[in-house]
Design an enzyme around this catalytic site. Structure first.
Site, mmCIF file in Angstrom:
data_model
loop_
_atom_site.group_PDB
_atom_site.id
_atom_site.type_symbol
_atom_site.label_atom_id
_atom_site.label_comp_id
_atom_site.label_asym_id
_atom_site.label_seq_id
_atom_site.Cartn_x
_atom_site.Cartn_y
_atom_site.Cartn_z
ATOM 1 N N HIS A 185 -26.486 -31.249 6.430
ATOM 2 C CA HIS A 185 -26.366 -32.673 6.738
ATOM 3 C C HIS A 185 -25.561 -32.909 8.016
ATOM 4 O O HIS A 185 -25.909 -33.725 8.849
ATOM 5 C CB HIS A 185 -25.579 -33.365 5.613
ATOM 6 N N ARG A 284 -41.572 -37.629 8.926
ATOM 7 C CA ARG A 284 -41.240 -37.149 7.564
ATOM 8 C C ARG A 284 -41.444 -38.304 6.593
ATOM 9 O O ARG A 284 -40.520 -39.067 6.313
ATOM 10 C CB ARG A 284 -39.786 -36.673 7.511
ATOM 11 N N ARG A 320 -46.725 -36.117 8.588
ATOM 12 C CA ARG A 320 -46.715 -35.042 7.596
ATOM 13 C C ARG A 320 -46.871 -35.660 6.213
ATOM 14 O O ARG A 320 -46.159 -36.612 5.882
ATOM 15 C CB ARG A 320 -45.401 -34.267 7.673
ATOM 16 N N GLU A 409 -44.571 -22.581 7.791
ATOM 17 C CA GLU A 409 -43.184 -22.478 7.314
ATOM 18 C C GLU A 409 -43.016 -21.305 6.365
ATOM 19 O O GLU A 409 -41.928 -21.052 5.868
ATOM 20 C CB GLU A 409 -42.770 -23.729 6.532
ATOM 21 N N ASN A 432 -37.116 -24.414 10.324
ATOM 22 C CA ASN A 432 -36.029 -24.469 9.318
ATOM 23 C C ASN A 432 -36.450 -23.687 8.079
ATOM 24 O O ASN A 432 -35.729 -22.816 7.592
ATOM 25 C CB ASN A 432 -35.727 -25.913 8.893
ATOM 26 N N ASP A 433 -37.627 -24.048 7.550
ATOM 27 C CA ASP A 433 -38.088 -23.344 6.352
ATOM 28 C C ASP A 433 -38.595 -21.950 6.693
ATOM 29 O O ASP A 433 -38.420 -21.019 5.907
ATOM 30 C CB ASP A 433 -39.175 -24.159 5.637
ATOM 31 N N ARG A 443 -31.440 -22.388 3.233
ATOM 32 C CA ARG A 443 -31.060 -23.154 4.432
ATOM 33 C C ARG A 443 -29.822 -24.010 4.194
ATOM 34 O O ARG A 443 -29.225 -24.522 5.137
ATOM 35 C CB ARG A 443 -32.242 -24.004 4.939
ATOM 36 N N CYS A 480 -41.483 -28.010 15.291
ATOM 37 C CA CYS A 480 -40.779 -29.237 14.927
ATOM 38 C C CYS A 480 -39.507 -28.956 14.129
ATOM 39 O O CYS A 480 -38.882 -29.877 13.618
ATOM 40 C CB CYS A 480 -41.689 -30.195 14.162
HETATM 41 C C1 PEP Z 1 -38.892 -27.301 8.932
HETATM 42 O O1 PEP Z 1 -38.884 -26.759 7.823
HETATM 43 O O2 PEP Z 1 -38.594 -26.710 9.994
HETATM 44 C C2 PEP Z 1 -39.236 -28.727 9.070
HETATM 45 C C3 PEP Z 1 -39.390 -29.287 10.247
HETATM 46 O O3 PEP Z 1 -39.357 -29.453 7.916
HETATM 47 P P1 PEP Z 1 -38.126 -29.982 7.019
HETATM 48 O O4 PEP Z 1 -36.846 -29.713 7.757
HETATM 49 O O5 PEP Z 1 -38.389 -31.432 6.794
HETATM 50 O O6 PEP Z 1 -38.289 -29.144 5.776
HETATM 51 MG MG MG Z 2 -39.837 -27.718 6.153
#
Ligand code: PEP
Ligand code: MG
Length: 551
Positions: A185, A284, A320, A409, A432-433, A443, A480
């Site tokens: 966060h 999102r 998405r 991802e 991220n994922d 994460r 992204c």
């Molecule tokens: C990601 O996983 O990189 C992504 C952009 O989606 P989120 O952070 O919403 O899971």
């Molecule tokens: Mg993601």
């Protein structure tokens, strides 16, 4: 020689200034004198909880987006009757009033931790509520941002979302935390506010109040007691940022890199347009429905999406479909409890239990696109196989959507990207994922932040595979995830063959400026250097050299 400590880069930008520690929480003890009138003490505790809940709500009204959601949720936590009941029981059992709050928070905190997942993440919010109520009862300043007339870099063990949400970027010019992760966060909100941040920096515990530092939120380094000349150089560079280039993203030699925004609301979309986003690379949609108890109708969804499309006008918007489950539960979907929600029924997998939700959403996206006249693309999150990609694009085509893609991802999707590419028009890599699943590192875990570092060469290797698979079918690749907002790593992504970059709107200027300083060949050399590096540190150093940074 200037000493240096290292953490993980969490929000880009370089700043100089003195550090100030987040004011620490008041301490209570079972040996404090208990109040003599039990009923009066219970009434005092109740008033303290009400005051704190009201303050969170007040703060929530002054902010927008995720910060407002977090503050409203924390206000509801402070108003939870079960918490006050536990405090009442403590007071009746003869405990000092403030200490019975500490005990009640410890009790519920342990229960939440034991539940794991999303619930465990609420523990820091609960602790924040408890500390503020205790401060109220003891008549001392609440823990939080120090009062200082001059700008400073805020140093904390970790930041409660409520602290980050209310930061004033004029006063707090940088953030440094001992714990926390690059997708926490704190990092997401720091980026939204445009405050450079370094997280997961264990050596920061020994930095004394008012020490001068230069914090680099792009590389994760913090220079301690830099020379006056160095501090002036940083201040001058920061002042020049207002003259940063505007307009479309491109390298110094003119290679176009469309710079897009990640948004979750119409307010985000307005900011994105103001800061020169060339479109939305990640909308999102689940952020619109986090507090819904019943499913939004097709008409409601159409109105909400059209509002954002109208803000973007004729700029392209990639929507998405719901990425619910795991860290983003949606109450109206009534999903079963899972042992490992990050590995469970989330993202596109939801359509196996509730296909209607996906079909309604696709219908609404298509209708909103037609109404607003915006070029709309649609993509599914959490796609693992070619069959899933084909299922999604078939349903999207049936809904009348022409530009259809999937997020990459999951490592299997990266490994088999050539087969997925045969099914889609575009890929968007969610780093991220992808990092979470590639390295098997949650994460949300600050202990594992080093594995979520985008400079881990394993991540670049996976991205290179995705690009190679996509090229075989002439499929465009964007990124992204948070890694695209790191100006140095953005150049590496371009060198790897990524065509568009999507990020928090406030990160656009830094990435645009850095791309304008380097050539496409330098980006390619930086990408090759990262792929050849053994460690994340080596990758960062080699990329900086390839991109013309000294040392
Ligand atoms: C990601 O996983 O990189 C992504 C952009 O989606 P989120 O952070 O919403 O899971
Ligand atoms: Mg993601």
């Amino acid at each position: 020689m200037t000493r240096e400590v290292r953490g993980i880069a969490a929000a880009p930008g370089v700043v100089a200034g003195p550090v100030k520690w987040l004011a620490s929480a008041p301490v209570t003890s079972p040996d404090d004198a208990p109040g003599s009138d039990v009923d009066a003490e219970i009434a005092r505790a109740q008033t303290a909880f009400e005051t704190v809940a009201a303050r969170y709500s007040e703060q929530a009204l002054n902010v927008t987006g995720p910060a407002a959601d977090i503050l409203f949720m924390t206000s509801a936590l402070a108003a939870d009757p079960a918490l006050l009941d536990q405090v009442r029981a403590g007071i009746r059992a003869g405990q000092p009033t403030a200490h019975s709050v500490t005990e009640a928070v410890a009790h519920f905190g342990a229960q939440l931790s034991a539940l794991g997942g999303m619930m465990a993440e609420r523990v820091s919010d609960l602790r924040d509520v408890g500390q503020r109520v205790v401060a109220e009862l003891l008549g001392v300043d609440p823990p939080g941002i120090p009062d200082s007339a001059t700008p400073f870099i805020l140093l904390a063990h970790d930041l409660a979302p409520a602290d980050t949400a209310t930061l004033d970027p004029q006063r707090v010019v940088g953030l440094l935390t001992v714990a926390g992760g690059p997708t926490s966060h704190t990092a997401i909100l720091a980026k939204a506010l445009g405050i450079p941040a370094v997280v997961a920096c264990p050596d920061a515990v020994s930095i004394a109040e008012d020490t001068e530092v230069v914090l680099d939120g792009t590389t994760g380094t913090v220079e301690l007691e830099p020379s006056a000349a160095r501090r002036e150089e940083v201040a001058a560079a920061r002042a020049r940022e207002s003259d940063a280039p505007t307009g479309p993203g491109r390298t110094a030699d003119g290679h176009a890199v469309p710079l897009l925004a990640n948004v979750g609301s119409a307010a985000d979309a307005k900011l994105a347009v103001r800061l020169g986003a060339e479109g939305v690379g990640l909308f999102r949609t689940e952020f619109l429905f986090l507090d819904r108890q019943s499913a939004p109708t097709v008409d409601e969804q159409t109105t909400q999406y059209a509002e954002i499309f109208e803000v973007m006008g004729d700029r392209p918007v990639t929507v998405r479909t719901l990425d619910a489950g795991s860290d983003k539960p949606l109450p109206f979907l009534h999903l079963p409890e899972e042992e490992n929600p990050a590995l469970g029924v989330r993202g596109l997998r939801l359509s196996s239990v509730d296909e209607g939700a996906l079909l309604d959403q696709l219908t609404a996206i298509a209708a909103a696109g037609r109404a607003a006249g915006t070029p709309v693309k649609v993509m599914a999150p959490m796609v693992a196989t070619a069959e899933e990609a084909s299922y999604f694009t078939t349903k999207a085509a049936e809904a009348g959507l022409d530009a259809r893609g999937v997020m990459i991802e999951i490592p299997a999707a990266a490994l088999r990207s050539e087969y997925l590419a045969a099914e889609v028009d575009f890929f968007s890599i969610g780093t991220n994922d992808l990092s979470q699943y590639l390295f098997g590192a949650d994460r949300m875990s600050s202990t594992l932040a080093g594995l979520q570092n985008p400079w881990q060469p394993g991540l670049a290797a996976a991205i290179a595979l995705v690009v190679a698979g996509a090229e075989a079918h002439d499929v465009k690749v964007g990124v992204c995830g948070e890694s695209a907002s790191n100006p140095e790593f953005a150049c590496v992504l371009v060198g790897l063959g990524v065509e568009t970059l999507s990020m928090a709107p406030r990160s656009l200027a830094g990435v645009r400026a850095r791309l304008a300083e380097v050539t496409h060949d330098q980006c390619k050399a930086a990408a090759a250097a990262v792929l050849a590096a053994r460690t994340a540190d080596d990758a960062l150093a080699a990329a900086r050299t390839a991109l013309g940074r000294a040392g």
